[in-house]
Design an enzyme around this catalytic site. Structure first.
Site, short mmCIF file in Angstrom:
data_model
loop_
_atom_site.label_atom_id
_atom_site.label_comp_id
_atom_site.label_asym_id
_atom_site.label_seq_id
_atom_site.Cartn_x
_atom_site.Cartn_y
_atom_site.Cartn_z
N ASP A 76 80.84 21.72 113.80
CA ASP A 76 80.28 20.46 114.30
C ASP A 76 78.79 20.43 113.94
OD1 ASP A 76 80.07 18.08 115.68
OD2 ASP A 76 80.24 18.97 117.67
N GLU A 79 75.56 17.94 109.82
CA GLU A 79 75.04 16.91 108.88
C GLU A 79 73.84 17.39 108.06
OE1 GLU A 79 77.68 15.46 111.64
OE2 GLU A 79 75.76 16.36 112.14
N ASP A 112 81.70 11.05 117.34
CA ASP A 112 81.50 10.68 118.76
C ASP A 112 81.80 9.21 119.04
OD1 ASP A 112 80.69 13.27 119.00
OD2 ASP A 112 78.56 12.84 119.03
#
Length: 890
Positions: free
Chosen positions: A487, A490, A563
């Protein structure tokens, strides 16, 4: 940071390009055609290379002829250097060069002044390049202080007023309190493509947007820049967690694709219009005709790198998927357990909580395969560790799950807590494995653990080291039922510009972060998957879910949409989002069931389970602030409905697993937009509220609160559709209002298909290995049907290395259902049998039914015929899955 890039390139308006081909520079080789182009004003030379790649692909590369230093070229995304075919010069006249492909189907018409390329297929122009003159290439320059006056500096001088330079972000760019220093000035590239006859374009995930890409002429461009955006807004063109720079264009007789291989921040502008096309007159008496045809212009702009673009010529959508996979790889074959249901939350508190949730599924008779642990399971957000109080004996907890034939997934984020006593940090620090800032120090950012450093996954040595961390002896408390979730990759940097790493941070080989940004998550997932394979000595398939992705991420596992929020609109938009990700080569994707943020009302949660059960990756997940929402917490009635939805998923797994095998071997997406299956039917081109799962199932999730009916489009007037649960043929074609209750969502089987299912669901996929099969044979207008079943051990690489698999084909023709091998090389023994066959749309009651194995004698088959639904059910068959047999109906 895209504002300056956008503003600078937008100063260049459509018109005559300032680039001209130097025709005397043309050279041909077996590999490519090369020539130089010159900018008429700044006199900078660019090198153009054109390649034809096997299988209807053309590649166009443009770089500076002699850059100050090498410009970034994306590595590791292409699975190999593509096999090229020789191009020939078939025609040369003043200012025009025509290149022909070996098969003569395709011609590339290169115009010298202004430079442009037209791609023609059998005389028809499919695509043209730089026809609007928007080729844009900012060459590397020495900083203003150490320049010698030359013709090349004229351009810089003309922009020299300081405000102008700042306004356009030439040498430095401010973003809030952040300053991005550009050592070699601006380096952006851009190019326009015109798609002739097309007004439907798709792809370029990830955006919280409609399936059909919108015209951007009056608003923001689509942005591809991986960012951590909590509760992303709906109908927004900002880039979210992942980027695949692949765009598809479709018209009834053809599909084309553009794959723009660039990992820096990228903007895509789209403009569709009608243009007049002249049809020359056939005879003197007839005047030339004019008709309006659609034209879509697509403009790509990237902050850095070179222009490296693949033009995928199809001509069908399935050809495009194969072409893209030929370049970037196919979907990894998932272990079977990962196609089951996943239960996740931020966070399951401790070992007792994990045991209680696991027991809850059994107590309520709901199948599930995997329980997940978010960041709180670690020792102070130090990944590869366990909280000493809450998870005192992780191995014992995993042994408990293993006995239940279930798995565990833990989160492993990229950021590493700055703590000299944390072995992972100390090692990476000592070896110099972290991304650096522009001053050569380790880049520091804030994330979940507080101050953190970020491993430089672009470095192969760092990836190998990272993969080694998953070894059982190194990752204490891990076992072979533990799998991984990447997770925040990015990468997410709290308090960073746009919550990510600064663009002038420095990576392996001295490349700036701006060049590699969109690859960071791709590389972390690559290293993680490699680590899981390596810990099993290459025997076991990995499972890795990543939030951030790029073209080619399909080779390493699954992705999800991030999300989302517990609102109806997010359930609705998840369908086009997943369809778009599937189109871009990543079949293994899903959205958090129930919505990550907030608390879904029970009806929304039920509807989300019903949708998720028919989507590739199926995981319930919720935020720390959300109330607990295990599927049995919403009253007996809702528990019952959710149980039924999850069980439907489990019974359907043989079909789903077969679809994943097709994705893995033939690059066919698992979840498909209607137009992909019905390319000639215009009414399907913008449908995003229903979809096909494989070629056999039509799914229409219910996404409206308190819906009493849904409007279903049954594509193709010649198609026959059957209710998947009741077996009844749908009377009407076209657009039909279908009544719905909360019990389930509309699912239809397409005539002409055979779907393999299990006869019942088990507690998890592993409990179902020996459960027998049933086949649903849905007849088309010719009373024929065809389908497949793929079976292997569900977890190892033996299907690949030892050909340990079964791949069967079922054919119904002239009242005979037969089972035969698709792939002769596959060998896998199973004791499983086909127990039951249901034939949908069987015209009249048969007099007798017999079954026979290839060598055996015929035996009578027990059957029942429903005169209302025309469904013929054959029972107690006990036909071997791994043998040839046939059933004759008379």
């Amino acid at each position: 940071n895209n504002f300056c890039l956008d503003r600078r390139q937008k100063l260049l308006c459509p018109g005559k390009s300032l680039y001209r081909v130097l025709l005397d520079s043309v050279t041909l080789s077996d590999e490519n055609v090369k020539f130089q182009i010159i900018h008429e004003e700044n006199k900078v030379l660019l090198q153009v290379e054109i390649y034809e790649i096997e299988g209807n692909i053309f590649r166009l590369k443009i770089d500076e002829a002699s850059p100050l230093k090498a410009r970034y070229k994306v590595p590791d995304v292409l699975i190999k250097e593509p096999t090229t075919q020789r191009l020939f010069i078939s025609h040369k006249e003043a200012g025009i060069l025509v290149l022909s492909s070996v098969n003569e189907d395709y011609k590339l018409r290169v115009t010298a002044n202004p430079f442009q390329v037209e791609l023609q297929s059998q005389g028809e122009t499919v695509m043209s390049v730089n026809s609007n003159g928007l080729l844009y290439f900012e060459h590397l320059q020495p900083p203003p202080s150490d320049r010698k006056p030359t013709a090349q500096n004229e351009e810089a001088a003309s922009h020299s007023s300081k405000e102008r330079q700042e306004d356009l972000g030439l040498w430095q760019e401010k973003f809030g309190s952040f300053l991005d220093i550009k050592a070699h000035g601006p380096t952006s590239v851009g190019m326009d493509f015109s798609l002739h006859g097309y007004d439907h374009v798709y792809g370029i995930p990830q955006h919280t947007e409609t399936l059909l890409l919108k015209n951007t002429s009056d608003g923001d461009a689509y942005r591809l820049y991986n960012l951590d955006i909590f509760g992303h807004k709906i109908h927004d063109k900002i880039g979210i967690y992942g980027s695949v720079p692949l765009l598809l264009a479709h018209k009834p007789n053809r599909t084309s694709g553009i794959f723009w291989l660039n990992s820096s921040e990228t903007l895509v502008d789209i403009s569709t219009k009608a243009v007049a096309e002249h049809t020359p007159s056939r005879c003197a008496a007839e005047s030339a005709k004019q008709r309006a045809v659609p034209l879509t212009d697509v403009r790509w702009m990237s902050e850095s790198g070179i222009i490296d673009v693949f033009l995928l010529m199809g001509p069908t959508a399935f050809d495009i998927f194969k072409q893209f996979a030929q370049l970037t790889g196919t979907q990894a074959l998932p272990p079977l357990f990962s196609l089951g249901y996943h239960q996740c939350r931020w966070n399951y508190e401790d070992e007792q909580d994990v045991k209680a949730v696991d027991a809850g599924f059994d107590a309520h008779d709901i199948p599930y395969d995997v329980i997940w642990l978010d960041i709180e399971h670690t020792d102070g957000k130090r990944y590869f560790t366990w909280d000493k109080k809450k998870f005192q004996n992780p191995r014992k907890m995993q042994e408990h799950l293993r006995k239940k034939k279930r798995k565990l997934v833990v989160i492993v984020d990229p950021h590493i807590k700055i703590d000299p006593s944390y072995a992972l940090y100390a090692q990476a620090k000592e070896k110099g494995y972290f991304v650096k800032d522009r001053n050569g120090q380790d880049f520091e950012g804030i994330c979940w653990p507080g101050s953190s450093c970020y491993p430089d996954f672009t470095n192969p040595e760092v990836r190998k080291w990272y993969a080694d961390q998953f070894a059982f002896k190194t990752y204490k408390g891990s076992t072979n039922i533990l799998f991984v979730w990447n997770d925040m990759n990015e990468p997410s940097v709290f308090k960073g510009a746009e919550l990510t790493m600064q663009k002038d941070a420095v990576h392996y080989n001295n490349w700036e972060h701006r060049e590699v940004h969109n690859l960071y998550g791709f590389y972390q997932q690559m290293a993680t998957a490699e680590g899981l394979i390596r810990r099993s000595s290459g025997k076991e398939r990995p499972f890795v879910l990543t939030r951030s992705f790029f073209a080619g991420s399909q080779k390493y596992g699954a992705v999800w949409t991030g999300d989302n929020t517990a609102e109806w609109s997010y359930l609705k938009i998840s369908i086009p989002m997943l369809l778009t990700i599937n189109m871009a080569g990543i079949s293994f994707c899903g959205a958090d069931v129930g919505g990550f943020i907030g608390d879904p009302e029970p009806e929304l949660l039920v509807r989300w389970y019903q949708a998720g059960a028919y989507q590739p990756f199926f995981r319930g997940h919720s935020n720390m602030e959300s109330k607990r929402r295990e599927p049995w917490l919403f009253g007996e009635k809702n528990t019952q409905i959710i149980r039924r939805a999850i069980r439907e998923r489990y019974v359907l797994l043989p079909y789903l697993y077969t679809l994943f095998y097709r994705a893995h071997t033939a690059a066919e997406p698992v979840m498909r937009s209607l137009w992909i299956e019905f390319p000639g039917k215009m009414e399907t081109f913008d449908v995003e509220n229903e979809y096909m799962l494989g070629n056999a199932l039509l799914i229409h999730p219910v996404t409206e609160k308190e819906a009493k009916t849904v409007t279903v489009l049954f594509p193709g007037s010649e198609e026959i559709w059957y209710d998947f649960r009741k077996f009844k043929r749908m009377e009407d074609a076209g657009t039909v209002k279908i009544p719905v209750t909360l019990e389930n969502i509309p699912v239809f089987q397409r005539g002409g298909t055979v779907i393999p299912l299990k006869t019942s669901a088990g507690k998890s996929t592993e409990w179902m290995i020996d459960i027998s099969y049933e086949l649903h044979v849905a007849l088309d207008a010719e009373a024929c049907a065809i389908g497949e079943l793929y079976v292997d051990d569900g977890h190892s690489f033996q299907y690949l290395h030892k050909k340990q698999f079964l791949y069967r084909k079922f054919t119904f023709h002239k009242n005979i259902l037969s089972s035969s091998r698709v792939d002769e090389s596959g060998q896998y023994h199973t004791t499983c049998v086909v127990e039951r066959v249901i034939i949908l749309g069987f015209g009249k009651q048969p007099t007798s039914v017999t079954a026979s194995a290839k060598d055996g004698k015929k035996k009578e088959v027990v059957f029942t015929y429903d005169t209302k639904t025309f469904a013929l059910t054959l029972e107690n068959l006990a036909l071997s899955v791994d043998a040839d047999w046939e059933i004759c109906i008379s």
